[in-house]
Design an enzyme around this catalytic site. Structure first.
Site, PDB file in Angstrom:
ATOM      1  N   ASP A  53       0.790  -1.233   0.000  1.00  0.00           N
ATOM      2  CA  ASP A  53       0.000   0.000   0.000  1.00  0.00           C
ATOM      3  C   ASP A  53       0.823   1.284   0.000  1.00  0.00           C
ATOM      4  O   ASP A  53       0.400   2.305   0.537  1.00  0.00           O
ATOM      5  CB  ASP A  53      -0.970   0.015   1.206  1.00  0.00           C
ATOM      6  CG  ASP A  53      -1.762  -1.260   1.286  1.00  0.00           C
ATOM      7  OD1 ASP A  53      -2.222  -1.724   0.235  1.00  0.00           O
ATOM      8  OD2 ASP A  53      -1.910  -1.798   2.395  1.00  0.00           O
TER       9      ASP A  53
ATOM     10  N   HIS B 185      -4.069  -2.759  -6.311  1.00  0.00           N
ATOM     11  CA  HIS B 185      -3.272  -1.641  -6.811  1.00  0.00           C
ATOM     12  C   HIS B 185      -4.199  -0.538  -7.297  1.00  0.00           C
ATOM     13  O   HIS B 185      -5.030  -0.761  -8.172  1.00  0.00           O
ATOM     14  CB  HIS B 185      -2.349  -2.095  -7.954  1.00  0.00           C
ATOM     15  CG  HIS B 185      -1.222  -2.968  -7.487  1.00  0.00           C
ATOM     16  ND1 HIS B 185      -0.283  -3.498  -8.318  1.00  0.00           N
ATOM     17  CD2 HIS B 185      -0.878  -3.365  -6.245  1.00  0.00           C
ATOM     18  CE1 HIS B 185       0.584  -4.196  -7.611  1.00  0.00           C
ATOM     19  NE2 HIS B 185       0.239  -4.137  -6.356  1.00  0.00           N
ATOM     20  N   THR B 186      -4.058   0.631  -6.708  1.00  0.00           N
ATOM     21  CA  THR B 186      -4.892   1.755  -7.100  1.00  0.00           C
ATOM     22  C   THR B 186      -4.177   2.532  -8.192  1.00  0.00           C
ATOM     23  O   THR B 186      -3.037   2.953  -8.015  1.00  0.00           O
ATOM     24  CB  THR B 186      -5.157   2.660  -5.885  1.00  0.00           C
ATOM     25  OG1 THR B 186      -5.692   1.846  -4.842  1.00  0.00           O
ATOM     26  CG2 THR B 186      -6.145   3.759  -6.222  1.00  0.00           C
TER      27      THR B 186
ATOM     28  N   ALA C 123      -3.749  -8.630  -3.337  1.00  0.00           N
ATOM     29  CA  ALA C 123      -3.247  -7.278  -3.597  1.00  0.00           C
ATOM     30  C   ALA C 123      -4.340  -6.376  -4.151  1.00  0.00           C
ATOM     31  O   ALA C 123      -5.297  -6.842  -4.755  1.00  0.00           O
ATOM     32  CB  ALA C 123      -2.103  -7.349  -4.591  1.00  0.00           C
TER      33      ALA C 123
END
Ligand code: IMP
Ligand code: MG
Length: 340
Positions: free
Chosen positions: A16, A46-47, A44
């Site tokens: 993060d 992922h942004t 996971a």
């Protein structure tokens, strides 16, 4: 002569830290032939902000946003239902994921049984995505692999031929998941994930170690962790960081516990990975909260800095003095992903 070379992006804390942002940015700037996700599975999140829109991907490598062939490597575990759904969702939003995404035939499958097994998991505080059980079965040699699952047949690729099968040069961006503090070997066992989150996991995908060009370590100027162990400190500034930084899990929505930057852990993670470039994301959060602290040893007391400049200078001096591989000028302070 054909060459296979790579850049690697790893998280130096507990996940993060904004790998999604870094990978998305590198993939748009450099001439990669591949982006490859090298560890973990649907645990996971992922942004990624792409053309002004927010995306959260769980397994799909960020190459799909830039028309780059994107491979889920053999050391990952794949929940097939969720992957097919993720591809569909990306397609709906105009991202051509089904053309670009491939899964290494030796990747292992996370089954419904693996997920069900974790339904009430409470000891580690896992993401309950069946990750641990899938890796357990892989290592017990009773797992199923991508090549055994007909639902994946149109997406399969041979992990060796993908990189080495043609005369064309390959330049691959290796995208890690989770982080050093969650690595199964280096993390705070048993409060870890079940895969290798370091550069070791990346080269295992068929990259010659001497062909790794750049190793980018990603961290935050404070630390966050999601899971059952007690991690957060008592200082009121930490609750502020949680609130201002919107520190909630992208996969589970859980609150991320926050604490001050831990420099011995950061330098250890940078050294074990051989990091040459360090990206410190979310400095805007600390600036908004106005409290700058770091642990410099294992005592319970953090040290306090009177300004963000003093904090940054101290961190840079500390890291340059402990981490011989970080190149001059290659500590970069950056903001939250949505600020770009
Ligand atoms: P698992 O990977 O689901 O087995 O969870 C093991 C530990 O890693 C738990 O503390 C999770 O919260 C943490 N974890 C797993 N994946 C991530 C991630 O992508 N970001 C942050 N924490 C994670
Ligand atoms: Mg994440």
């Amino acid at each position: 002569m054909k060459r296979v070379c790579a850049d690697v992006v790893v998280d130096l804390q507990f996940g993060d830290c904004g790998k999604g942002k870094v990978v998305h940015c590198l993939a748009s700037e450099r001439e990669y032939t591949h982006v490859m996700r090298f560890n973990g599975g649907f645990n996971a999140g992922h942004t990624i902000y792409h053309e002004g829109k927010k995306f959260v991907t769980h397994l799909t490598p960020a190459g799909v946003f830039h028309g780059i062939r994107s491979v889920v490597a053999g050391a990952c575990v794949v929940d097939v239902d969720k992957l097919l759904q993720e591809i569909k969702d990306l397609e709906k939003l105009g991202i051509p994921a089904s053309d670009l995404l491939r899964v290494a035939s030796n990747a292992h499958i996370t089954t419904r049984k693996h997920v069900a097994e974790e339904e009430n998991e409470q000891k580690i505080g896992t993401t309950r995505t069946g990750n641990g059980p899938a890796y357990r079965d892989k290592h017990a040699r009773i797992g199923r692999r991508a090549i055994d699952d007909p639902r994946l047949s149109h997406l399969l690729t041979d992990p060796y031929l993908e990189l080495w099968g043609s005369d064309a040069d390959v330049y691959v961006l290796m995208e890690g998941a989770q982080g050093f503090g969650l690595d199964v070997d280096w993390g705070d066992y048993p409060y870890v994930s079940s895969s290798s989150c370091t550069v070791a996991g990346a080269v295992n995908a068929g990259i010659p170690p001497q062909s790794v060009m750049e190793i980018v370590g990603v961290a935050k100027p404070y630390v966050t962790y999601v899971g059952t162990k007690k991690f957060s400190g008592d200082h009121p500034g930490l609750a502020e960081i949680q609130r201002v930084g919107q520190e909630f899990g992208a996969t589970t929505g859980r609150l991320r516990q926050c604490n001050w930057l831990h420099l011995p852990l950061l330098s250890m993670a940078a050294n074990v990975n051989g990091v040459n470039k360090l990206i410190m994301n979310k400095i805007d959060v600390l600036e908004a909260v106005g409290e700058f602290r770091a642990f410099v040893d294992d005592s319970r007391d953090s040290i306090k800095f009177s300004s963000v400049e003093k904090f940054k200078t101290f961190v840079e001096d500390y890291m340059f003095s402990k981490c011989p591989n970080i190149l001059d000028g290659e500590i970069i302070w950056s903001s939250s992903p949505e600020k770009i």
